[in-house]
Enzyme design. Sequence first.
Site, PDB file in Angstrom:
ATOM      1  N   ARG A  12       1.038  -1.116   0.030  1.00  0.00           N
ATOM      2  CA  ARG A  12       0.034   0.110  -0.011  1.00  0.00           C
ATOM      3  C   ARG A  12       0.806   1.268   0.188  1.00  0.00           C
ATOM      4  O   ARG A  12       1.726   1.344   1.195  1.00  0.00           O
ATOM      5  CB  ARG A  12      -0.860  -0.094   1.368  1.00  0.00           C
ATOM      6  N   ASP A  52       1.850   5.028   0.379  1.00  0.00           N
ATOM      7  CA  ASP A  52       1.044   6.184   1.308  1.00  0.00           C
ATOM      8  C   ASP A  52       1.116   7.493   0.418  1.00  0.00           C
ATOM      9  O   ASP A  52       2.175   7.732  -0.291  1.00  0.00           O
ATOM     10  CB  ASP A  52       1.920   6.271   2.325  1.00  0.00           C
ATOM     11  N   GLU A  83      -2.791   5.006  -1.642  1.00  0.00           N
ATOM     12  CA  GLU A  83      -3.764   6.075  -0.870  1.00  0.00           C
ATOM     13  C   GLU A  83      -3.333   7.276  -1.722  1.00  0.00           C
ATOM     14  O   GLU A  83      -2.292   7.807  -2.112  1.00  0.00           O
ATOM     15  CB  GLU A  83      -3.137   6.364   0.385  1.00  0.00           C
TER      16      GLU A  83
END
Length: 646
Positions: free
Chosen positions: A275, A277, A313
């Site tokens: 993931r 950031d 994100e």
Amino acid sequence: MSTSRHRMPFGAELDDGAVRFRLWAPAAERVAVEISNGDAEPHLLDLTPAGNGWFELTTEAAGPGSRYGYRVTGAQSDGRLPLPDPASRFQPEGVHGPSEVIDPTAFCWHQTGPGSDWRGMPWQTAVIYELHVGCFSREGSFAGAARRLQQLADLGVTAVELMPVAAFPGRRNWGYDGVLPFAPAASYGRPEDLKAFVEQAHALGLMVLLDVVYNHFGPEGNYLHLYAPQFFTDRHQTPWGDGINFDGDGSPTVRDFFIQNALYWIEEYRLDGLRLDAVHAIADDSPTHILTDLARAVEAGPGQQRRVHLVLENDANEAHRLKGDARSPGRYAAQWNDDFHHAAHVLLTGERDGYYADYAEAPARSLGRCLAEGFAYQGEASGFRHGEPRGEPSRLLPPTAVVNLLQNHDQVGNRAFGERLPQLTRPEAVRAATAVLLLAPSPPLLFMGQEVAADSPFLFFCDFGPDLAEAVTAGRRREFSRFLRFADEAAQQAIPDPNAPATFARSRLDWSDLDQPEHRAWRSFHRRLLALRRTEIVPRLVGMGGASGTAVVIGETGLSVRWQLGDGATLQLFANLGERELADAALATPLAALAPTDRLHMEPATAESALAAGRLPPWGVAWYLTPAASAASAASAATPEPEQAG
């Protein structure tokens, strides 16, 4: 037994009984490596200039377990103190101490037993559980977290997402202040402990995702500016200062550093994905964006042998970065959907300040658009962003391209007192929203403790040196001074000090308390819903494309959402996320066309009579699944939609 190793073009690499040291230091005149083997005087050996800012040396004076640091002379460094390797695989004494030579092949992965033939899992199966290694268990370690994995598997979780574990200053940190991105934080254990965690997860059928930070380095312990200032650029600014140089002089090496980092975690630790950031803070004017190059490298490498999932994100809601189908090279599996969280939060709590203001006027409409189309903001002007347009059209993306959530580390931890959702609204509201989250087609994310309605806060914590610690504490309190409740200094002083050990201790889950009946009931509730998701929803997501959902707003707090699933079945949601009963033709007519036997779940359990009368009680939710054979007749009974959410 088998081993895993990612061969890096820099750092300390074992090779035929010797160690090759390689450092990019374009501002240096001389580089030496200081090697300590514990029982003799340290060796100080010069690295040889190799062109384009590279220095290298291969020596038999080092081996697995050797401690080392670079003495760099020139620019802003006088060579008197050894500096850690920016590609260090481990920092046993922290980010200011020596690096350790690690033999990645010393860890043997089992080739027999559960998980031995692990090739990952399809993305549509994902139920993600985000956790902080230091707060998830009493031990605060990889080993302690591993001992809790069985509970997550029993719950119905299929993917564990670790908050960043790259080495950070001090003993405690959220992880977003990491400075040595290849080294697991010593606070949590050694590299082999993280590998054992991954192996245990795979044996239980759990994917492991890792949160990585490629938009900045933390404010303490980053020495790159002393000998490689080309890592940064003042042409791009971020919330943390100068941007990382992905598009200027020297940028090919910088780009490779982060691409190698992604490959390293996936290959050497056998992770199932990453993931990334806050990628909206990554500025890159290159012909091909670093995000595209990184995704392509993963696809061409470990992605050829097994399923690997990359998640973003991205506050910019850039739909073009997400996979619309399997033929989308260089794109990402999904993005965290903050729009879903914000719209739901406004409905559940009534809070409307800060970024919640963008959802205050019509939160049910925003939530419906998230459920049916992906993003709430698909190019519309954002008042919170001073009228700037935000987002791109996402309707043609499949529902699996967004990860929906009600809580995460940001949305809990960035509150002054770290309150979780159950502390901000009534239990029936949380149950209703949870039923919406866990049965919708998009992958859901749970934040650690959410499944048991944990009472403990999750606060912002860190462990910086004295000068920086004081500034961070003051800055944290100043940040909240713009809110009315923190306008006076006394209220600001009540905000927990991020550097205090007690702040970290309060954020740790207490599993003995969480075994009480009330918390067990919440866990059972989540487990039932996730079992329904696994058996009834997930198998039907295969082949589900874009433009598959439509949403209708009912009153101020109600929604009717309908999806065409991959097998032709129809999934329908009726939700009232408000305190007043809903009775409307837009609700009663489609409800009358549905058979009670097609009902998957309802909230509250006493809603049967209300649903039969075409009404939804306060905080009422009803899910229906109509098989493909009868979906057409059910659809024809619906009346024209009075107000579209998209």
